[in-house]
Scaffold this motif. Structure first.
Motif, mmCIF file in Angstrom:
data_model
loop_
_atom_site.group_PDB
_atom_site.id
_atom_site.type_symbol
_atom_site.label_atom_id
_atom_site.label_comp_id
_atom_site.label_asym_id
_atom_site.label_seq_id
_atom_site.Cartn_x
_atom_site.Cartn_y
_atom_site.Cartn_z
ATOM 1 N N ALA A 10 -3.848 2.583 19.668
ATOM 2 C CA ALA A 10 -4.139 2.073 18.301
ATOM 3 C C ALA A 10 -5.231 2.638 17.499
ATOM 4 N N ALA A 11 -6.299 2.287 18.541
ATOM 5 C CA ALA A 11 -7.815 2.702 17.720
ATOM 6 C C ALA A 11 -7.686 4.240 17.343
ATOM 7 N N ALA A 12 -7.410 5.078 18.459
ATOM 8 C CA ALA A 12 -7.424 6.454 18.261
ATOM 9 C C ALA A 12 -6.504 6.750 16.874
ATOM 10 N N GLU A 13 -5.308 6.154 16.859
ATOM 11 C CA GLU A 13 -4.712 6.528 15.652
ATOM 12 C C GLU A 13 -5.168 6.082 14.313
ATOM 13 N N HIS A 15 1.292 -0.934 17.995
ATOM 14 C CA HIS A 15 1.967 -0.038 16.991
ATOM 15 C C HIS A 15 1.974 -0.848 15.793
ATOM 16 N N GLU A 16 2.173 -2.213 15.707
ATOM 17 C CA GLU A 16 2.245 -2.801 14.385
ATOM 18 C C GLU A 16 1.059 -2.798 13.844
ATOM 19 N N ALA A 17 -0.250 -2.782 14.622
ATOM 20 C CA ALA A 17 -1.329 -2.905 13.859
ATOM 21 C C ALA A 17 -1.567 -1.544 13.260
ATOM 22 N N VAL A 18 -1.351 -0.415 13.798
ATOM 23 C CA VAL A 18 -1.326 0.717 12.938
ATOM 24 C C VAL A 18 -0.577 0.742 11.765
ATOM 25 N N THR A 29 -5.898 8.516 11.373
ATOM 26 C CA THR A 29 -5.003 8.548 10.022
ATOM 27 C C THR A 29 -5.675 7.514 8.980
ATOM 28 N N VAL A 30 -6.446 6.834 9.166
ATOM 29 C CA VAL A 30 -7.285 5.947 8.119
ATOM 30 C C VAL A 30 -8.711 5.911 8.536
ATOM 31 N N PRO A 31 -9.445 6.808 8.318
ATOM 32 C CA PRO A 31 -10.872 6.778 9.090
ATOM 33 C C PRO A 31 -11.743 5.814 8.186
ATOM 34 N N GLY A 32 -11.164 5.424 7.044
ATOM 35 C CA GLY A 32 -12.226 4.449 6.107
ATOM 36 C C GLY A 32 -12.108 3.121 7.046
ATOM 37 N N THR A 33 -11.180 2.811 7.894
ATOM 38 C CA THR A 33 -11.230 1.513 8.746
ATOM 39 C C THR A 33 -12.011 1.511 9.854
#
Length: 212
Positions: free
Chosen positions: A76-79, A48-51, A83-87
């Motif tokens: 977390a990877a899925a989220e 959660h913190e990672a996201v 939400t941040v596809p550039g990462t």
């Protein structure tokens, strides 16, 4: 100079490291610190913190442990990819976690690394993935008009619509329309995200105006 087998990437590569074990996080950070072209911008102890930190810092690469409390690495990877596809996302695993690996790849993780693997594998994967993300950013800006690229460059410099209008000798309403078009074409929902795309695509912010 690039390391053997990797692609040269201009500017520092921003990385987030997430693992619930402090020793593992410290070890990953220490390995990444051996490359002056890599900067760890945040660390997280759970998914959660990672996201949340990826949303705040928008790193080029997130290195996530597969199994973490609250939100595991796969969720977390899925989220992050949603939400941040550039990462880009790389998963850290141990032997015997093949089912987790397949699930992680299924949600968009770019690959995985065994925690007991060689440090050079981590460095090489981070650099290669960052280069892939920047290549993707260049493709995204390729469809912009010359004027939209000018506006994007100024967004990358953190300028407001009014400041951009004065620098480009446009009315503010026209700048607002260009900004809306740039966000839509890049597929981002705010100016900060557009600025990240500009940086990753190698579009430099404009120089400050000359002082009279």
């Amino acid at each position: 100079m690039s390391r053997e087998g990797t692609t040269t990437v201009a500017g520092p590569i921003r990385v987030l490291v997430a693992d619930d074990e402090p020793m593992i996080r410290a070890g990953v950070r220490a390995v990444l610190a051996t490359d002056p072209g890599i900067e760890v911008v945040a660390e997280a102890a759970d998914g959660h913190e990672a996201v949340e930190l990826v949303r705040a810092h928008r790193p080029h690469v997130a290195v996530l442990d597969v199994r973490m409390p609250r939100t595991d690495g796969i969720d977390a990877a899925a989220e992050i990819r949603r939400t941040v596809p550039g990462t880009g996302v790389v998963m850290l695993t141990t032997f015997g976690e093949d089912d987790y690996i397949l699930r992680a790849l299924g949600v968009g993780a770019a690959g995985f690394l065994i925690k007991s693997g060689e440090p050079e594998e981590l460095l090489g994967r981070v650099r290669a993935l960052a280069a892939e993300r920047r290549d993707a950013a260049r493709e995204r800006v390729a469809g912009l008009t010359p004027r939209e690229r000018d506006v994007l460059a100024h967004l990358g410099g953190g300028l407001s619509n009014g400041q951009i209008a004065r620098r480009l000798h446009l009315v503010e309403g026209t700048v607002k329309a260009h900004v809306s078009s740039v966000l839509a074409r890049l597929g981002v929902d705010n100016r900060a995200a557009a600025a990240v795309v500009a940086h990753e695509a190698g579009i430099p912010p404009p120089p400050p105006p000359e002082q009279r």
